[in-house]
Write an enzyme that holds these catalytic residues in place. Structure first.
Site, PDB file in Angstrom:
ATOM      1  N   ASP A 168      45.737  43.886  25.633  1.00 38.68           N
ATOM      2  CA  ASP A 168      44.753  43.065  26.352  1.00 38.68           C
ATOM      3  C   ASP A 168      43.765  42.459  25.364  1.00 38.68           C
ATOM      4  O   ASP A 168      42.715  43.040  25.122  1.00 38.68           O
ATOM      5  CB  ASP A 168      44.029  43.932  27.387  1.00 38.68           C
ATOM      6  CG  ASP A 168      43.050  43.161  28.233  1.00 38.68           C
ATOM      7  OD1 ASP A 168      43.137  41.924  28.256  1.00 38.68           O
ATOM      8  OD2 ASP A 168      42.188  43.800  28.863  1.00 38.68           O
ATOM      9  N   GLU A 185      36.460  36.241  27.069  1.00 37.63           N
ATOM     10  CA  GLU A 185      37.007  36.462  28.407  1.00 37.63           C
ATOM     11  C   GLU A 185      36.525  37.787  28.966  1.00 37.63           C
ATOM     12  O   GLU A 185      36.210  37.893  30.157  1.00 37.63           O
ATOM     13  CB  GLU A 185      38.541  36.427  28.357  1.00 37.63           C
ATOM     14  CG  GLU A 185      39.224  36.490  29.720  1.00 37.63           C
ATOM     15  CD  GLU A 185      39.573  37.895  30.188  1.00 37.63           C
ATOM     16  OE1 GLU A 185      40.165  38.021  31.267  1.00 37.63           O
ATOM     17  OE2 GLU A 185      39.249  38.879  29.485  1.00 37.63           O
TER      18      GLU A 185
END
Length: 301
Positions: free
Chosen positions: A133, A167
């Site tokens: 991730d 993000e």
């Protein structure tokens, strides 16, 4: 992947998943692209993840917004794209007192009024290196871009690739990018394809984004066809929890996929060992296959 709208663990509901297994009949497949899509090997994808792991290792164990680890990650991707012949630019934004860059890369050619934009977030959380991730999504997008440079498919649409910053604290980089686009520039983007966690271990199905609000069907059907032709099951997920949400908020259709939330999400153990090379390679091949198909035609408006 930001957890702002996601729950920990592998529960389907965490990603807004419809619990109906999707299967696309062969009869619904669209015409093949002008040039056959290439495929990649693990040796063409995994070195990018190893590079991101090394960057994190020498920068306090992470690649988070505002850190040298993130800046070095951007520099690594940009250098690979520059050598391959892309037109790259750094687009700065500021969040929480720190300025960082989104990286945008355009491949010369294609219809500039029909942009196919493919992206992934490049930052990690402060707690770990973020190799699944979202080094995995970033590496898949980079490997796809490099295949474009190598194969030179002569796309009908203009191909643009992006790596987003910040993000994790709330889709900051992608929201800044779309917020600065004019209305005319937004309308030129036919679809945005987003990839977040593309190499999760123990993946049993790929989670394909369905943007029902904006009526996007071309990309999601292309992904589901690609997986169905290989007997790989998929689930439908909605738009939310990653950078495609920023595009949806300004009316730009989106698709893409994830392989699901890994056990080590947002932890120090989200390292190279947290990525399954076979899954990562399959994800990259799916991205390449669909991008080749979408790039070969332009939609009517």
């Amino acid at each position: 992947m930001t957890l702002r709208r996601s729950l920990p663990g592998l529960a389907a509901g965490a990603l807004g998943i419809s619990l109906t297994l999707s299967a696309v009949p062969a009869a619904t497949a669209t015409a093949p692209a002008k040039a056959q899509a290439p495929t990649v090997s693990e040796q063409q994808v995994m070195p990018h993840l190893r590079a991101l792991q090394h960057i994190a290792d020498r920068n306090g164990g992470n690649r988070a917004h505002g850190t040298q680890g993130y800046a070095d990650s951007v520099a690594y991707v940009k250098n690979a794209l520059d050598r391959a012949g892309f037109r790259t630019k750094l687009v700065p934004f500021t969040y929480n007192g720190a300025t960082a860059n989104n990286l945008i890369a355009d491949w010369p050619g294609g219809n500039p009024d029909h942009v196919l934009l493919t992206g992934a977030h490049l930052d990690s959380v402060e707690e770990g290196p973020g190799i699944n991730d979202n080094g995995s999504g970033s590496a898949a997008v980079l490997a796809t871009a490099l295949q474009v440079a190598k194969s030179r498919p002569g796309p009908e649409r203009h191909l643009r690739f992006a790596w987003w910053g910040a993000e994790e604290p709330g889709l900051i980089g992608s929201a800044d990018y779309v917020g600065k686009l004019s209305g005319a520039e937004r309308r030129k983007i036919d679809v945005y394809l987003n990839f977040d966690q593309a190499g999760s271990k123990n993946t049993r199905q790929w989670l394909v984004v369905h943007d029902d609000e904006h009526g996007e069907t071309e990309a999601q059907q292309a992904f589901e066809t690609w997986f169905a032709e290989r007997n790989i099951p998929t689930f439908d997920i909605g738009v939310g929890g990653s950078d495609h949400e920023s595009f949806g908020n300004v009316g730009i259709p989106s698709s893409g996929f994830s392989t699901g939330i890994s056990d080590c999400i947002h932890e120090a153990c989200d390292n190279l060992a947290n990525v399954d090379p076979k899954t990562e390679t399959t994800s990259t091949d799916a991205l390449i296959g669909v991008l080749w198909k979408l790039a070969a035609t332009t939609p009517r408006r």
